[in-house]
Design an enzyme around this catalytic site. Sequence first.
Site, short mmCIF file in Angstrom:
data_model
loop_
_atom_site.label_atom_id
_atom_site.label_comp_id
_atom_site.label_asym_id
_atom_site.label_seq_id
_atom_site.Cartn_x
_atom_site.Cartn_y
_atom_site.Cartn_z
N GLY A 184 -24.41 51.61 -44.59
CA GLY A 184 -24.26 51.77 -46.04
C GLY A 184 -22.80 51.73 -46.45
O GLY A 184 -21.98 51.04 -45.84
N SER A 185 -22.46 52.51 -47.46
CA SER A 185 -21.17 52.37 -48.12
C SER A 185 -19.95 52.79 -47.29
O SER A 185 -18.82 52.53 -47.70
CB SER A 185 -21.17 53.16 -49.44
OG SER A 185 -22.08 52.55 -50.34
N THR A 186 -20.14 53.43 -46.15
CA THR A 186 -18.98 53.72 -45.30
C THR A 186 -18.33 52.41 -44.84
O THR A 186 -17.14 52.37 -44.54
CB THR A 186 -19.37 54.56 -44.07
OG1 THR A 186 -20.50 53.97 -43.42
CG2 THR A 186 -19.70 55.99 -44.45
N MET A 187 -19.11 51.32 -44.84
CA MET A 187 -18.59 50.01 -44.43
C MET A 187 -17.58 49.46 -45.45
O MET A 187 -16.79 48.58 -45.13
CB MET A 187 -19.76 49.04 -44.25
CG MET A 187 -19.40 47.69 -43.65
SD MET A 187 -18.63 47.78 -42.03
CE MET A 187 -20.01 48.24 -41.00
N LYS A 188 -17.59 50.00 -46.66
CA LYS A 188 -16.71 49.47 -47.72
C LYS A 188 -15.23 49.64 -47.39
O LYS A 188 -14.40 48.85 -47.84
CB LYS A 188 -17.04 50.13 -49.06
CG LYS A 188 -18.36 49.65 -49.64
CD LYS A 188 -18.77 50.44 -50.87
CE LYS A 188 -20.15 50.00 -51.35
NZ LYS A 188 -20.69 50.87 -52.39
#
Length: 426
Positions: A184-188
């Site tokens: 999820g958004s930790t990849m951003k």
Amino acid sequence: RKSLYKKLAAKKMFVWSKRHVTPKEAEAVKKLQINGIDFIIENSRYYPNRQLAAQLLGFSGIDGRGLEGIEFIFDAYLKGSDKKTKILKDARGKGFDFDKTFVKSTGNNIVLTIDNTIQYIAEEALKEAVINFSAKSGIAIIMNPKTGAVLSMAHFPFFNPNSFKDFDRQCWRNRAVTDQFEPGSTMKIFNAAAALEAGLCSPDSIFFCENGAYKIGKNIVHDSHPHAWLSLQQIVKYSSNIGSVKVSEKTGKKALYNRLREFGFGAVTGIDLPGETKGVLPYYKRWTEIDAGAISFGHGVSVSAIQLITAAGAIANNGVMMKPYVVQAVTDQNGRIIKSFGPERVRRVVTEKTAKTMKKIMETVVTSGGTGIKAYIDGYPVCGKTGTSQKIDAKGKYAKDKYVASFMGFTPAENPAISVLVIIDE
């Protein structure tokens, strides 16, 4: 009765009727004085801290052989080697003139990087979070980003390795290393780092976030809250999916893929624990437009918890990735070091300038308006990133009501002493 009869009917010099019995059981059978039943004292592994770091430590079976975790992978060191000694016998075959203690095997000690206090605190906090939010399970890893030393690797539900057979096998597994999930958004933060490293963006570069809905072919990417224009810094702070897609479009598929590979995604970290997964990072030439967009905000790619915190540690450590490890030494019975392990540099992932810029961006995530405001600590500047990913159901589609929630961060911002990752399943 049938099981015991089958054992006694075997054509052997002796058979085990039961092993590792309690002293109370042994005493009760001795009082029966049954001819042909004898008793042998055996050693068995005992875990005084019960569930503490159980999935990491693993356990040994009835024969003392390591079956999971550290017990399994360092079994050869732990069991030691059998010593041989000559026994003099008299005419009747009776042994004499030898010391029985010389016959025993001498095992070694494994010294871990785990801090007992930090491990206990992490487990208790994890237990509280999983229970309070009626979740399925949780994982928490705490690491020193400068060295790669793992200070805590916690799992909930717990299990007691002293009675491992009483627990579901799913509880035994060290899911922080063996299991993969969509981050999820930790990849951003890694998507943003790729854009900065390519020299295509600055923290102030602005992107139009389509007021909450962005069409890519037949697909539409949504944001949880609609935004118009956002800077790269704000895209990370507010965790905009659309903004992240726009950033990845500017970076390009090849450059994004190569940077994610540099961060270690799609490959094992090499941690000294068994069963590590390498996750899934599809080759960029196979990405469709929607694949590239989805990967930028953490879908269509799978990672392990240890991969994720190792990658974040590279940003914390000014762009240099360190290999994660949990064993710092093997010592003999007298405490002498047989083999030692220490910090191991893997590679430079991004420049120091990019890493420091990412730290400043990640600090805004825990300030007013950011998605990680609850991670703010007065007196300790915190860098962080939240993540929420939809789970895949049995039919291979995204479930509408099942999520994996996570937070990843490190502190203090300028000179991080610890990096932390917490993952809560459903």
